[in-house]
Write an enzyme that holds these catalytic residues in place. Structure first.
Site, PDB file in Angstrom:
ATOM      1  CB  CYS A 120      47.973  49.477  41.427  1.00  0.00           C
ATOM      2  SG  CYS A 120      46.949  48.984  42.463  1.00  0.00           S
ATOM      3  CB  CYS A 127      41.401  46.493  54.295  1.00  0.00           C
ATOM      4  SG  CYS A 127      40.157  47.354  53.482  1.00  0.00           S
ATOM      5  CB  CYS A 350      44.066  44.409  47.005  1.00  0.00           C
ATOM      6  SG  CYS A 350      42.886  44.640  45.515  1.00  0.00           S
TER       7      CYS A 350
HETATM    8  N1  SAH Z   1      38.854  49.357  48.975  1.00  0.00           N
HETATM    9  C1  SAH Z   1      38.615  49.579  47.802  1.00  0.00           C
HETATM   10  C2  SAH Z   1      39.993  49.168  46.945  1.00  0.00           C
HETATM   11  C3  SAH Z   1      40.089  47.652  46.647  1.00  0.00           C
HETATM   12  S1  SAH Z   1      40.935  47.193  45.431  1.00  0.00           S
HETATM   13  C4  SAH Z   1      37.411  49.218  47.154  1.00  0.00           C
HETATM   14  O1  SAH Z   1      36.679  48.165  47.608  1.00  0.00           O
HETATM   15  O2  SAH Z   1      37.044  49.558  46.077  1.00  0.00           O
HETATM   16  C5  SAH Z   1      40.216  47.293  43.874  1.00  0.00           C
HETATM   17  C6  SAH Z   1      39.328  46.147  43.487  1.00  0.00           C
HETATM   18  O3  SAH Z   1      39.676  44.950  43.427  1.00  0.00           O
HETATM   19  C7  SAH Z   1      37.946  46.161  44.430  1.00  0.00           C
HETATM   20  O4  SAH Z   1      36.827  46.182  43.547  1.00  0.00           O
HETATM   21  C8  SAH Z   1      38.028  44.905  45.066  1.00  0.00           C
HETATM   22  O5  SAH Z   1      36.807  44.302  45.458  1.00  0.00           O
HETATM   23  C9  SAH Z   1      39.014  43.990  43.934  1.00  0.00           C
HETATM   24  N2  SAH Z   1      39.437  42.850  44.426  1.00  0.00           N
HETATM   25  C10 SAH Z   1      40.131  42.538  45.784  1.00  0.00           C
HETATM   26  N3  SAH Z   1      40.497  41.455  45.788  1.00  0.00           N
HETATM   27  C11 SAH Z   1      40.207  40.671  44.593  1.00  0.00           C
HETATM   28  C12 SAH Z   1      40.412  39.462  44.249  1.00  0.00           C
HETATM   29  N4  SAH Z   1      41.068  38.598  45.050  1.00  0.00           N
HETATM   30  N5  SAH Z   1      39.926  39.340  42.919  1.00  0.00           N
HETATM   31  C13 SAH Z   1      39.382  39.936  42.131  1.00  0.00           C
HETATM   32  N6  SAH Z   1      39.045  41.242  42.719  1.00  0.00           N
HETATM   33  C14 SAH Z   1      39.488  41.391  43.814  1.00  0.00           C
END
Ligand code: SAH
Length: 372
Positions: A120, A127, A350
């Site tokens: 990953c 961001c 993330c």
């Molecule tokens: N910018 C991209 C990649 C983000 S990370 C995007 O928005 O898709 C991948 C996934 O993890 C995304 O769907 C994001 O919303 C989710 N994510 C981020 N923080 C999170 C958290 N604290 N709990 C659950 N999912 C989360």
């Protein structure tokens, strides 16, 4: 893979010495070799040492002349990132915090499940999208990663594996918005996908986006088999804009139409990600509306119960709410899965590890966040 290097893949402007090898443009490195009367094949030899030979220093490249190794070490580094922190959870998930040459830090994770070895990876330091529940964007964005830095995530994670093991899958679900850094990402994925690279085919790569319609269309037109995941998080614009502020400018209609285009062009079913936040987007009505929105589309929904982020006021749904959400989607005929939590003991969502390590030195800025 030589042609794949682009100007965008150059080192960050404030780093002039000891450039990571992967961010030296091919022509520049060829000229460097020529100036030292070294044959061009040395470039390939170096790449092989780092990729297949897992070399992390030029000294390990024993079939290169000693003088050349010394000269290389004066100007370049096989890998420009350093492992600043390495944690491992009981389920064999590894998380690395990598320190970049300009002292920024980023995260990447290795997930091991049966025969799958999934990396990953991140694409940006921080961001700029500002999704309210996500740790990555809490302090905004510092910069895009270079293609070399993105590739190094993969190499560093692969180097954690035993010699007879390889990475099988990539999910671009770490820090940052991949489609906002698309050129650098594609360059890194080309090298990762090539036979003399890490040999991870496009079909085994998932790119997750907040939903940038023009970039989704561009990705669709590439003619590659990358898998697309779109972070939806809400079934209507009003709620989505509260959770994903950038929705204000794009709107669900445009995003879904770009995702439909992606499916038409590539034949690859799109995954919709939906982070469930208790009391915010997890009601049966939300599920019903989501079902209506996706009905008739060849789509799959990944439900992600919110992963705790310290300092944020959100909670995962109750198990009853989760079950009822799944049932509603089944009733609407939508394919759905609840994403398993992996590596939760090591802050594997993330931006969380970076945030924790950095907050040990400096208090986080939370005031810019508006709770929904
Ligand atoms: N910018 C991209 C990649 C983000 S990370 C995007 O928005 O898709 C991948 C996934 O993890 C995304 O769907 C994001 O919303 C989710 N994510 C981020 N923080 C999170 C958290 N604290 N709990 C659950 N999912 C989360």
């Amino acid at each position: 893979m030589d042609e794949m290097r682009t100007k965008e893949s150059r080192r960050p402007a404030n780093v002039t010495k000891h450039c990571g090898f992967w961010d030296v443009p091919t022509e520049e490195f060829a000229a460097w070799l020529t100036a030292r009367r070294e044959p061009p094949m040395r470039a390939r030899q170096l790449r092989r040492w780092i990729i297949a030979g897992r070399a992390e220093s030029f000294d390990q490249m024993t079939d290169l002349p000693r003088n050349l190794r010394r000269a290389l070490a004066e100007e370049f580094e096989p890998l420009s990132t350093r492992i600043a922190h390495h944690s491992q959870s009981p389920d064999e998930t590894h998380k690395l915090l990598l320190r970049l040459a300009d002292a920024q830090s980023i995260e990447c994770v290795l997930i091991q499940e049966n025969k799958r070895r999934t990396a990953c990876i991140s694409t940006q330091v921080g961001c700029g999208m500002g999704c309210v529940f996500c740790a990555s964007g809490l302090n905004g964005i510092a910069r895009n990663l270079t293609s070399g830095e993105i590739l190094e995530h993969l190499i560093r994670l692969r180097n954690l594996l035993a010699a007879d093991q390889r990475l099988t899958h990539i999910v671009v679900m770490g820090m940052g918005e991949p489609l906002a850094s698309l050129d650098a990402l594609l360059t890194a994925l080309e090298i990762a996908g090539s036979k003399d690279g890490l040999d991870i085919g496009a079909r085994h790569v998932t790119i997750s986006t907040v939903g940038l319609p023009a970039k989704i269309r561009r990705l669709a037109d590439l003619g590659k088999q990358y898998h697309l995941a779109v972070s939806l998080h809400a079934p209507n614009d009003e709620l989505r804009t509260r959770i994903v502020p950038t929705n204000d400018k794009t709107g669900l209609k445009e995003i879904l139409s770009a995702a439909d285009y992606f499916f038409e062009r590539t034949g690859r079913q799109v995954t919709y990600e939906y982070v469930l936040l208790q009391g915010i987007n997890d009601s049966p009505e939300n599920a019903k509306e989501l079902g209506q929105l996706l009905r008739g589309r060849r789509a799959h929904v990944n439900l992600i119960p919110f992963n705790d982020v310290s300092g944020l006021p959100y909670q995962a749904p109750t198990s009853a709410a989760l079950t009822s959400f799944v049932d509603q989607l089944h009733t609407a005929g939508v394919s759905v899965k609840v994403r398993k939590r992996k590596g939760s003991t090591i802050d594997a969502a993330c931006g969380q590890l970076r945030r924790r390590i950095e907050s040990e030195n400096q208090p986080p800025k939370l005031h810019s966040l508006e709770a929904v």
